[in-house]
Design a protein around this motif. Structure first.
Motif, PDB file in Angstrom:
ATOM      1  N   MET A   1       0.762  -1.003   0.022  1.00  0.00           N
ATOM      2  CA  MET A   1       0.027   0.045  -0.009  1.00  0.00           C
ATOM      3  C   MET A   1       0.684   1.342   0.028  1.00  0.00           C
ATOM      4  SD  MET A   1      -2.962  -0.998  -0.252  1.00  0.00           S
ATOM      5  CE  MET A   1      -4.272   0.142   0.367  1.00  0.00           C
TER       6      MET A   1
ATOM      7  N   GLU B   1       1.673   1.738  -3.432  1.00  0.00           N
ATOM      8  CA  GLU B   1       0.611   2.316  -4.303  1.00  0.00           C
ATOM      9  C   GLU B   1       0.327   3.767  -3.999  1.00  0.00           C
ATOM     10  OE1 GLU B   1      -4.276   2.490  -4.682  1.00  0.00           O
ATOM     11  OE2 GLU B   1      -3.146   2.548  -2.934  1.00  0.00           O
ATOM     12  N   GLY B   2       0.658   4.055  -2.819  1.00  0.00           N
ATOM     13  CA  GLY B   2       0.584   5.530  -2.447  1.00  0.00           C
ATOM     14  C   GLY B   2       1.550   6.509  -3.074  1.00  0.00           C
TER      15      GLY B   2
ATOM     16  N   SER C   1      -4.625  -1.502  -5.074  1.00  0.00           N
ATOM     17  CA  SER C   1      -5.094  -1.390  -3.623  1.00  0.00           C
ATOM     18  C   SER C   1      -6.382  -2.293  -3.612  1.00  0.00           C
ATOM     19  CB  SER C   1      -5.556  -0.033  -2.744  1.00  0.00           C
ATOM     20  OG  SER C   1      -6.629   0.538  -3.646  1.00  0.00           O
TER      21      SER C   1
ATOM     22  N   ASN D   1      -0.619   3.508   3.105  1.00  0.00           N
ATOM     23  CA  ASN D   1      -1.291   4.483   1.864  1.00  0.00           C
ATOM     24  C   ASN D   1      -0.509   5.951   2.280  1.00  0.00           C
ATOM     25  OD1 ASN D   1      -4.075   3.965   0.108  1.00  0.00           O
ATOM     26  ND2 ASN D   1      -1.816   3.719  -0.455  1.00  0.00           N
TER      27      ASN D   1
ATOM     28  N   THR E   1      -4.430   8.110  -5.784  1.00  0.00           N
ATOM     29  CA  THR E   1      -3.026   8.066  -5.495  1.00  0.00           C
ATOM     30  C   THR E   1      -2.430   9.360  -6.226  1.00  0.00           C
ATOM     31  OG1 THR E   1      -2.375   6.794  -7.636  1.00  0.00           O
ATOM     32  CG2 THR E   1      -2.565   5.716  -5.247  1.00  0.00           C
TER      33      THR E   1
ATOM     34  N   SER F   1      -8.460   7.290   2.976  1.00  0.00           N
ATOM     35  CA  SER F   1      -7.966   5.888   2.696  1.00  0.00           C
ATOM     36  C   SER F   1      -8.397   5.198   3.769  1.00  0.00           C
ATOM     37  CB  SER F   1      -6.376   6.212   2.988  1.00  0.00           C
ATOM     38  OG  SER F   1      -5.714   7.051   1.873  1.00  0.00           O
TER      39      SER F   1
END
Length: 214
Positions: free
Chosen positions: A27, A30-31, A38, A74, A133, A157
């Protein structure tokens, strides 16, 4: 298509092998705008909660641990993306932005949009696939207050992760059904995210040049 399947299988393998630290790391990536969905991470995590693949720890339920790992991951990734936008993202973005035709009217509208809805957009876009994101970069470029950015990013989030984990728990072995649902909006979200980033970067760039010319 083969690459996508391999990426998904790698994600599932990491989660099954490392557990919560793996979820946090995925995560986080992904952030940072890396192509880690996600939806796959948290939906599969939800399935593992009900199947016993993710255990409770020190009387803390697996559901809570999963949501916490995903949300904090995230948040750290979002902060890194924000810092890139604030301290070094403009030159890189403008390098590609110059190939896109941006008329004055569109640029002005985008500038007004971000000034008026910037903080709220950080929260609401956290609930949109892919775009969730990308919003970190324009927030950094716009020099949004860091505490406000982190607070709104965490709240958005958290809601996103709770929904995904809950769906994964309810769907069980059929968790991939929800992934296909979210995929329908991916391409639209990507296009919107890129346009917003380019518009805000161009606006900031013009503002800096105007200031340097005075």
């Amino acid at each position: 298509m083969g690459i996508v399947v391999e990426v998904v299988n790698l994600i599932l393998s990491i989660i099954q092998t490392i557990g919560y630290p793996g979820i946090f790391g995925l995560m986080l990536l992904e952030g940072m705008l890396l192509p880690i969905p996600s939806e796959v991470v948290m939906l599969f995590g939800g399935y593992l909660v009900v199947s016993g693949g993710l255990p409770a720890y020190m009387n803390v339920p697996a559901f809570a641990l999963l949501v916490l790992a995903g949300t904090l991951g995230n948040l750290v990734g979002a902060y890194i993306a924000y810092a890139i936008g604030r301290y070094g993202g403009i030159p890189l973005i403008m390098k590609f932005g110059k190939y896109v035709a941006l008329d004055e009217k569109s640029v002005r509208r985008t500038e007004e949009w971000f000034r008026k809805y910037g903080p709220a957009s950080v929260f609401f876009t956290r609930l949109v696939p892919v775009f969730r994101t990308f919003i970190s970069i324009p927030a950094g470029i716009g020099e949004m207050d860091l505490k406000k950015f982190l607070g709104l990013s965490f709240a958005g989030s958290l809601i996103w992760d709770i929904v995904l984990v809950y769906l994964g728990m309810k769907l069980g072995r059929s968790w991939e059904v929800a992934v296909n649902f979210f995929d329908k909006y991916t391409y639209v979200a990507v296009v919107a995210a890129v346009l917003v980033i380019l518009y805000i970067a161009y606006t900031k760039y013009r503002s800096l040049r105007r200031g340097a010319g005075n």
